[in-house]
Design a protein around this motif. Structure first.
Motif, PDB file in Angstrom:
ATOM      1  N   SER A 202     -26.985  11.018  12.055  1.00  0.00           N
ATOM      2  CA  SER A 202     -27.205  10.864  13.263  1.00  0.00           C
ATOM      3  C   SER A 202     -26.841  12.303  14.167  1.00  0.00           C
ATOM      4  CB  SER A 202     -26.347   9.598  14.033  1.00  0.00           C
ATOM      5  OG  SER A 202     -27.271   8.567  13.393  1.00  0.00           O
TER       6      SER A 202
ATOM      7  N   TYR B  73     -26.804  14.763  17.387  1.00  0.00           N
ATOM      8  CA  TYR B  73     -26.805  15.003  18.866  1.00  0.00           C
ATOM      9  C   TYR B  73     -26.231  16.460  19.312  1.00  0.00           C
ATOM     10  CZ  TYR B  73     -21.804  14.191  18.238  1.00  0.00           C
ATOM     11  OH  TYR B  73     -20.309  14.239  18.188  1.00  0.00           O
TER      12      TYR B  73
ATOM     13  N   LYS C 268     -26.804   4.752  18.377  1.00  0.00           N
ATOM     14  CA  LYS C 268     -26.071   4.423  20.137  1.00  0.00           C
ATOM     15  C   LYS C 268     -26.263   5.556  20.679  1.00  0.00           C
ATOM     16  CE  LYS C 268     -25.370   1.194  23.912  1.00  0.00           C
ATOM     17  NZ  LYS C 268     -24.738   0.147  24.549  1.00  0.00           N
TER      18      LYS C 268
ATOM     19  N   SER D 250     -25.324   8.056  19.124  1.00  0.00           N
ATOM     20  CA  SER D 250     -26.715   9.531  18.888  1.00  0.00           C
ATOM     21  C   SER D 250     -27.845   9.831  19.967  1.00  0.00           C
ATOM     22  CB  SER D 250     -26.385   9.662  17.466  1.00  0.00           C
ATOM     23  OG  SER D 250     -27.940  11.128  17.708  1.00  0.00           O
ATOM     24  N   THR D 251     -28.968   8.807  19.831  1.00  0.00           N
ATOM     25  CA  THR D 251     -29.845   8.583  20.954  1.00  0.00           C
ATOM     26  C   THR D 251     -29.248   9.135  22.458  1.00  0.00           C
ATOM     27  OG1 THR D 251     -29.643   5.464  21.534  1.00  0.00           O
ATOM     28  CG2 THR D 251     -30.881   6.889  19.961  1.00  0.00           C
ATOM     29  N   THR D 252     -27.662   7.957  22.830  1.00  0.00           N
ATOM     30  CA  THR D 252     -27.228   8.185  23.928  1.00  0.00           C
ATOM     31  C   THR D 252     -26.870   9.356  24.596  1.00  0.00           C
ATOM     32  OG1 THR D 252     -26.824   6.079  24.337  1.00  0.00           O
ATOM     33  CG2 THR D 252     -25.457   7.466  25.589  1.00  0.00           C
TER      34      THR D 252
ATOM     35  N   ASN E  32     -28.280  12.428  23.119  1.00  0.00           N
ATOM     36  CA  ASN E  32     -29.330  12.564  23.315  1.00  0.00           C
ATOM     37  C   ASN E  32     -29.773  13.117  24.304  1.00  0.00           C
ATOM     38  OD1 ASN E  32     -29.299  15.062  20.298  1.00  0.00           O
ATOM     39  ND2 ASN E  32     -29.989  13.103  19.496  1.00  0.00           N
TER      40      ASN E  32
END
Length: 149
Positions: free
Chosen positions: A36, A38, A121, A123-125, A127
């Motif tokens: 994932s 970032y 989570k 990675s998405t946080t 990004n």
């Protein structure tokens, strides 16, 4: 002598992430092993617990040139040291009030609870936070002119 034209360069924010050793740092490791992605602009500092991060560390990061600072720790109730993240939550609430007083956008600082099993989570946080900082632009409020290149 040639002068560089910085007007065409894309803004690449410097983001500092203080990550708790037991949960958030392990979540970052899981994000990496799960491939994932970032942003590379996120620089991780591993701390034993989120409560060991003094709010002055965040102010110092802004002074030294950080455009955004994120503090990631264990979910409340899951702290390896029992109550560390409760102290963190209280300290950060006070820090947010201080940042408002100093005129620094609240969006430049964020607190997240990320467990070791939440690599996606993490990675998405990161990004989403990077995108928020890109929209805000460079931080110029607390920068120490002596630290500028």
């Amino acid at each position: 002598m040639q002068i560089e034209d910085n007007s065409n360069k894309e803004f690449r924010p410097l983001i500092l992430a203080f990550c708790c050793n037991w949960c958030s740092y392990a979540g970052a490791d899981l994000a990496g092993s799960s491939r994932s992605s970032y942003p590379a602009e996120v620089k991780i500092i591993r701390v034993p617990c989120s409560c060991r991060v003094n709010p002055l560390f965040l102010l110092r990061a802004f002074e030294k040139g950080a455009d955004g600072v994120i503090l990631a720790g264990c979910h409340p109730g899951d702290c390896h040291y029992s109550t560390g993240n409760y102290y963190t939550r209280r300290r950060m609430a006070l820090l947010f009030d201080m940042l408002d007083y100093l005129g620094i956008e609240r969006e430049r600082t964020r607190v997240e609870w990320i467990s070791a099993a939440e690599g996606a989570k993490f990675s998405t946080t990161m990004n989403a936070f990077t995108q928020t900082i890109k929209e805000l632009g460079p931080n110029r409020k607390l920068r120490d002119l002596r630290c500028m290149p």
